[in-house]
Scaffold this motif. Structure first.
Motif, PDB file in Angstrom:
ATOM      1  N   GLY A  19       0.806  -1.223   0.000  1.00 36.54           N
ATOM      2  CA  GLY A  19       0.000   0.000   0.000  1.00 36.54           C
ATOM      3  C   GLY A  19       0.836   1.269   0.000  1.00 36.54           C
ATOM      4  O   GLY A  19       0.330   2.352  -0.312  1.00 36.54           O
ATOM      5  N   LEU A  20       2.131   1.160   0.312  1.00 37.70           N
ATOM      6  CA  LEU A  20       3.013   2.322   0.337  1.00 37.70           C
ATOM      7  C   LEU A  20       3.517   2.618  -1.070  1.00 37.70           C
ATOM      8  O   LEU A  20       3.824   1.701  -1.831  1.00 37.70           O
ATOM      9  CB  LEU A  20       4.217   2.055   1.245  1.00 37.70           C
ATOM     10  N   HIS A  52       9.146  -1.396  -2.726  1.00 40.99           N
ATOM     11  CA  HIS A  52       8.256  -1.019  -1.635  1.00 40.99           C
ATOM     12  C   HIS A  52       9.058  -1.218  -0.349  1.00 40.99           C
ATOM     13  O   HIS A  52       9.573  -2.311  -0.108  1.00 40.99           O
ATOM     14  CB  HIS A  52       7.026  -1.934  -1.584  1.00 40.99           C
ATOM     15  N   ALA A  53       9.168  -0.176   0.473  1.00 39.20           N
ATOM     16  CA  ALA A  53      10.020  -0.310   1.648  1.00 39.20           C
ATOM     17  C   ALA A  53       9.439   0.415   2.851  1.00 39.20           C
ATOM     18  O   ALA A  53       8.687   1.382   2.720  1.00 39.20           O
ATOM     19  CB  ALA A  53      11.413   0.243   1.347  1.00 39.20           C
ATOM     20  N   GLU A  58      11.938  -4.655   2.854  1.00 38.28           N
ATOM     21  CA  GLU A  58      11.885  -4.240   1.462  1.00 38.28           C
ATOM     22  C   GLU A  58      11.292  -5.365   0.604  1.00 38.28           C
ATOM     23  O   GLU A  58      11.615  -6.531   0.797  1.00 38.28           O
ATOM     24  CB  GLU A  58      13.311  -3.940   1.009  1.00 38.28           C
ATOM     25  N   ILE A  59      10.415  -4.976  -0.319  1.00 33.59           N
ATOM     26  CA  ILE A  59       9.922  -5.887  -1.343  1.00 33.59           C
ATOM     27  C   ILE A  59      10.254  -5.236  -2.674  1.00 33.59           C
ATOM     28  O   ILE A  59       9.864  -4.103  -2.930  1.00 33.59           O
ATOM     29  CB  ILE A  59       8.399  -6.109  -1.253  1.00 33.59           C
ATOM     30  N   ASP A 123      -2.567  -4.000  -7.498  1.00 34.58           N
ATOM     31  CA  ASP A 123      -2.047  -3.350  -6.295  1.00 34.58           C
ATOM     32  C   ASP A 123      -0.572  -2.971  -6.427  1.00 34.58           C
ATOM     33  O   ASP A 123      -0.137  -1.975  -5.867  1.00 34.58           O
ATOM     34  CB  ASP A 123      -2.229  -4.243  -5.058  1.00 34.58           C
ATOM     35  N   TRP A 124       0.205  -3.768  -7.142  1.00 32.41           N
ATOM     36  CA  TRP A 124       1.623  -3.412  -7.304  1.00 32.41           C
ATOM     37  C   TRP A 124       1.915  -2.760  -8.648  1.00 32.41           C
ATOM     38  O   TRP A 124       2.909  -2.060  -8.791  1.00 32.41           O
ATOM     39  CB  TRP A 124       2.541  -4.602  -7.040  1.00 32.41           C
ATOM     40  N   THR A 125       1.038  -2.938  -9.645  1.00 30.57           N
ATOM     41  CA  THR A 125       1.291  -2.327 -10.954  1.00 30.57           C
ATOM     42  C   THR A 125       0.746  -0.908 -11.060  1.00 30.57           C
ATOM     43  O   THR A 125       1.169  -0.157 -11.930  1.00 30.57           O
ATOM     44  CB  THR A 125       0.694  -3.163 -12.101  1.00 30.57           C
ATOM     45  N   ARG A 126      -0.162  -0.519 -10.185  1.00 31.75           N
ATOM     46  CA  ARG A 126      -0.788   0.816 -10.309  1.00 31.75           C
ATOM     47  C   ARG A 126       0.236   1.943 -10.243  1.00 31.75           C
ATOM     48  O   ARG A 126       0.046   2.997 -10.825  1.00 31.75           O
ATOM     49  CB  ARG A 126      -1.872   1.010  -9.261  1.00 31.75           C
TER      50      ARG A 126
END
Length: 139
Positions: A19-20, A52-53, A58-59, A123-126
């Motif tokens: 979400g970040l 995303h961290a 971290e991802i 959710d991750w591509t937006r």
């Protein structure tokens, strides 16, 4: 000391982190119109990564965006984004060891699969869609 997470803690952390807003960077792009006389095929792709961290975790997704090659030049900018595996797996989770119900650590590829099962592609591509190239006006 290495941090330890249960699967539930890991899943909660993934939900929070996705979400970040990530750091998103394009690392390469290729746009080429086909030329049948010279055997050159049409190509449209953009490669990059999203990180995303939050402090200590971290991802990172390596991704590739494929352009639609069915139509004209403008269609090449209608992208489909998917994970791109440069190394052993993607996405990559860093910051803690995640244990299963038997107190055994999950392998990296297992964590990558858990993330992909949990997180919807949108959710991750937006965050990526906004930075992809747009067709430039031809003069």
């Amino acid at each position: 000391m290495n941090k330890i997470l249960t699967l539930k803690q890991f899943q909660d952390l993934v939900t929070e982190m996705i979400g970040l807003e990530p750091h998103v960077e394009i690392t390469g792009e290729l746009f080429r119109m086909d030329d049948e006389e010279h055997g050159i095929e049409k190509a449209a792709e953009v490669r990059g990564f999203s990180r995303h961290a939050k402090p200590g975790y971290e991802i990172t997704f390596d991704w590739i965006a494929w352009g639609n090659l069915d139509g004209y030049l403008i269609d090449m900018f209608d992208f489909t984004i998917e994970p791109f595996t440069k190394g052993e797996y993607t996405p990559v989770f860093k910051g803690a060891t995640v244990l299963d119900d038997y107190k055994e650590p999950f392998e990296g590829h297992e964590l990558a699969q858990k993330i992909l099962e949990q997180v919807k592609p949108e959710d991750w591509t937006r965050w990526i869609v906004d930075i992809l190239p747009e067709p430039r006006m031809l003069i």
